[in-house]
Design an enzyme around this catalytic site. Structure first.
Site, PDB file in Angstrom:
ATOM      1  N   LEU A 173     -29.702   0.807  -4.440  1.00 35.78           N
ATOM      2  CA  LEU A 173     -29.140  -0.092  -3.429  1.00 35.78           C
ATOM      3  C   LEU A 173     -29.047   0.606  -2.088  1.00 35.78           C
ATOM      4  O   LEU A 173     -29.140  -0.008  -1.048  1.00 35.78           O
ATOM      5  CB  LEU A 173     -27.726  -0.523  -3.832  1.00 35.78           C
ATOM      6  CG  LEU A 173     -27.572  -1.546  -4.938  1.00 35.78           C
ATOM      7  CD1 LEU A 173     -26.108  -1.697  -5.301  1.00 35.78           C
ATOM      8  CD2 LEU A 173     -28.139  -2.877  -4.499  1.00 35.78           C
ATOM      9  N   ASP A 197     -13.646   7.482   6.030  1.00 37.45           N
ATOM     10  CA  ASP A 197     -15.037   7.188   6.373  1.00 37.45           C
ATOM     11  C   ASP A 197     -15.235   5.696   6.626  1.00 37.45           C
ATOM     12  O   ASP A 197     -16.097   5.054   6.040  1.00 37.45           O
ATOM     13  CB  ASP A 197     -15.967   7.700   5.267  1.00 37.45           C
ATOM     14  CG  ASP A 197     -17.384   7.959   5.781  1.00 37.45           C
ATOM     15  OD1 ASP A 197     -17.575   7.918   7.033  1.00 37.45           O
ATOM     16  OD2 ASP A 197     -18.286   8.178   4.978  1.00 37.45           O
TER      17      ASP A 197
END
Ligand SMILES: *[C@@H]1O[C@H](CO)[C@@H](O)[C@H](O)[C@H]1NC(C)=O
Ligand SMILES: *[C@@H]1O[C@H](CO)[C@@H](O)[C@H](O)[C@H]1NC(C)=O
Ligand SMILES: *[C@@H]1O[C@H](CO)[C@@H](O)[C@H](O)[C@H]1NC(C)=O
Length: 659
Positions: free
Chosen positions: A354, A473
């Site tokens: 992915l 993040d």
């Protein structure tokens, strides 16, 4: 009556049989072996001379029943309570195949001539199964998985009412009181086991407890289910066992059985005398007598075949070998088997890839049996250091639940690799929509919803959960979009993981260039304020359709420079994504741009908290008036310099900060 054997006992109590009738007409009996037992047997059932009750033999598709040949009274509420225990063993015909199982049964009739073998357990057939007129209560020990009944696996204990689709079932096992943890049991292991079934008519709860024979009764039941048996059981019922084999077969044995009615019956029903139980046949002793020559031949062939098989098995084992340490047992629920993940991702094929992030590759997968779609992140982990902390954190993260977070389902650990299993998000990540050619353009209402969703996720992580979780993040590629285009923040915990795993000589790079707050670069400490900074940059991207660092007209530009320029010229909305073609709500666009700037201010103190951000977005608070307004340059060193963003730094950061 063909095929039906009736055995009667003279009404004398033998040592192996205690038949007592209490004043309240409650029944209590204990059979330590069935020599003297009065039982109605049919089908494959037989009692061996040593007292061992054999229900089925290894013929396929046979059924067998063993019942106390007279009805028991269950007509008063207190007589409906009962406790029973029996010792049993299941001998597979061949190791790999087995079937079907044994059930303890309360039934209004002993006539099971219409019932079928196999998955119907000799209790029902395809037309009677599930009918409430059956009036049958059963506890099944099932060693085959019947998909039609939604069986969970091929080794489970289930509670059935009129239907082989169990009301509740659980993989066979027991609570080990010494080690204080659950242990698995293999029903078809030919090993004798003991089961306790207790029903209390006041609490209306059935408890089922299992253990290897010889161990004391575990303090915790394996299965505990609220069920009101007065709605099922008739005034008088037969009590006994039903068993069957399928296309493959096991011999099913009952060694001893104790049953008592009434509340507080438990103590009496635990009285199997293990020393008096009959012994089981020596499994595998049936081999034909062989001549010495053929014996040698057989042994040699067997040795060669065994070593080949062993080699293959070891290779197969190695392929799926995982690392499992004792301390991980407590997190076992969140641990996936490597084999399942391997199957799910078709062997981690590149076709299933992915995406590829800084920390590892992400594969798409479909879990075997359930077909649930998942995303599996594979993270290479060079050293064993810190694995424990990591797993503790993963267990922690697994408990985070919020509609704007990608749900972490579990993990798996194998040699140097760690696997994180997440819910699969059909629409992929936000960055693809912002920057990739060919993706449909996001409308302003979708963008505004994404900004709000992301803010909501961060409020939860920073302020609403039991501990403060710093994501570290936040960026568009970590914002996933579900089927309804809701933002789901993903990938928490991975930054931490990278710390543990990275080579100590390498600079710790945690987070992503362009999204790092200046103080994080200087001090290397991740805080909620550094998350707010990354959030600010991310929402600016959503509004402007520009990446945080771009190269325009021979010059490096940060997205904050770009919005700042427009703002100073008094036309902040000029910074908006040209792909929107001016199609946005003016007030919302201004709000998001200014909010992005406010959040990405160089000074952490000047940034709002996520809860305030949420209030600004909901219109419950207005942006501070002192905040620079357009037209005059009050933002001298507003944005972090381009150089600062690439300065190398080392981080000794904290992901979860105790409240
Ligand atoms: C198993 O039991 C059935 C029914 O009693 C009988 O017909 C069959 O011969 C038995 N098979 C074996 C292998 O003993
Ligand atoms: C069933 O188990 C629960 C939990 O151990 C216990 O509280 C309850 O008394 C048990 N009920 C019966 C009928 O054994
Ligand atoms: C159980 O069912 C009986 C009969 O329907 C009812 O009278 C009784 O109140 C029920 N007990 C509980 C605890 O629900």
């Amino acid at each position: 009556m063909p095929g039906v054997k009736l055995r009667f006992v003279i009404a004398i109590s033998f040592w192996s049989l205690a038949l007592t009738t209490s004043t309240k007409n409650f029944k209590q009996f204990t059979y330590n072996g069935f020599q003297q037992a009065e039982l109605h047997l049919d089908g494959g059932a037989t009692v061996h001379s040593n007292g061992l009750l054999q229900l089925t033999n290894t013929s396929n598709q046979v059924k067998a029943h063993a019942f106390v040949p007279h009805r028991l009274n269950f007509d008063s509420p207190s007589s409906l309570s009962f406790s029973t225990t029996f010792a049993f063993a299941m001998f597979p015909e061949i190791q790999a195949a087995c079937g079907q199982g044994i059930a303890f049964v309360l039934s209004p009739s002993m006539d099971f001539s219409q019932a079928t073998a196999g998955q119907f357990f000799g209790l029902f057939n395809s037309s009677t199964n599930g009918k409430s007129s059956n009036r049958i209560f059963a506890v099944e020990l099932d060693s085959m998985q019947s998909i039609e009944f939604g069986d969970i696996d091929n080794n489970h204990v289930g509670i059935d009412v009129n239907d082989l689709r169990s009301m509740a079932s659980v993989t066979a096992g027991y609570f080990n009181d010494v080690e204080k943890r659950n242990k698995r049991l293999n029903l078809n292991s030919a090993k004798p086991m003991q089961i306790w079934i207790d029903y209390d008519s006041v609490d209306t709860v059935v408890n089922v407890t299992l253990a290897p024979l010889g161990l004391p009764r575990p303090s915790k039941p394996l299965l505990s289910l609220p069920v009101n048996l007065s709605e099922v059981v008739r005034d008088t019922m037969y009590v006994g066992f039903s068993s069957s084999t399928s296309a493959s077969a096991s011999s099913h044995y009952v060694l001893g059985w104790s049953f008592s009615q009434g509340r507080q019956a438990q103590a009496q029903a635990q009285t199997l005398d293990l020393s008096k139980l009959p012994s089981l046949p020596d499994f595998g002793s049936k081999s034909r007598k062989l001549s010495r020559v053929s014996m040698v031949f057989v042994i040699l062939t067997a040795a060669v075949l065994t070593s080949i098989a062993l080699g293959m098995y070891l290779r197969w084992r190695k392929k799926f070998e995982e690392t499992l340490e004792d301390w991980e047992q407590q997190y076992i629920l969140q641990r996936f088997s490597y084999k399942d993940l391997y199957k799910a991702t078709k062997g981690f094929k590149d076709k299933e890839l992915l995406g590829m992030g800084g920390f590892g590759k992400v594969y798409k997968g479909k879990l075997p049996y359930t077909n649930v779609e998942i995303a599996v992140k594979k993270v290479s982990h060079s050293s064993g250091q810190g694995v424990r902390e990591f797993v503790t954190e993963i267990a922690c993260m697994g408990r985070l639940r919020h509609r704007n977070l990608v749900q972490l389902r579990g993990y798996c650990r194998r040699k140097g690799d760690l696997f994180l299993v997440y819910d699969y998000m059909v629409n992929g990540s936000l960055d693809k929509y912002l920057y990739e050619e060919g993706k449909p353009n996001l409308s302003w209402s979708e963008r505004f919803k994404i900004v709000k969703g992301l803010a909501s996720a961060l409020v939860y992580l920073h302020e609403e959960w039991e501990q403060v979780v710093v994501h570290r993040d936040v960026k568009p590629s970590n914002v996933l979009l579900d089927a309804n285009m809701n933002a789901r923040l993903g990938d928490f915990g991975v930054a931490r993981l990278y710390d543990h795993g990275s080579n100590p000589h390498k600079t710790h790079i945690v987070g992503t260039c362009g999204y790092l707050a200046p103080e994080l670069i200087r001090k290397g400490r991740a805080t909620t304020a550094t998350d707010v900074f990354s959030f600010g940059i991310t929402v600016l991207e959503v509004a402007c359709g520009r990446s945080p660092l771009s190269f325009v007209g021979g010059q490096d530009y940060t997205v904050t420079d770009w919005v700042n320029d427009c703002w100073m010229r008094g036309v902040i909305v000029e910074a908006s994504d040209p792909r929107l073609g001016g199609d946005y709500v003016l007030e919302e666009m201004k709000l998001v741009l200014k909010l992005g700037m406010l959040c990405s201010q160089p000074s952490p103190e000047a940034r709002p908290k996520m809860r305030q951000v949420m209030q600004f977005l909901d219109g419950d608070a207005t942006l501070p008036v002192t905040f620079p307004s357009g037209g005059n340059n009050t933002l001298p060193s507003f944005s972090p310099s381009y150089e600062a963003m690439f300065t190398s730094y080392s981080i000794d950061s904290v992901l979860i900060v105790g409240r």
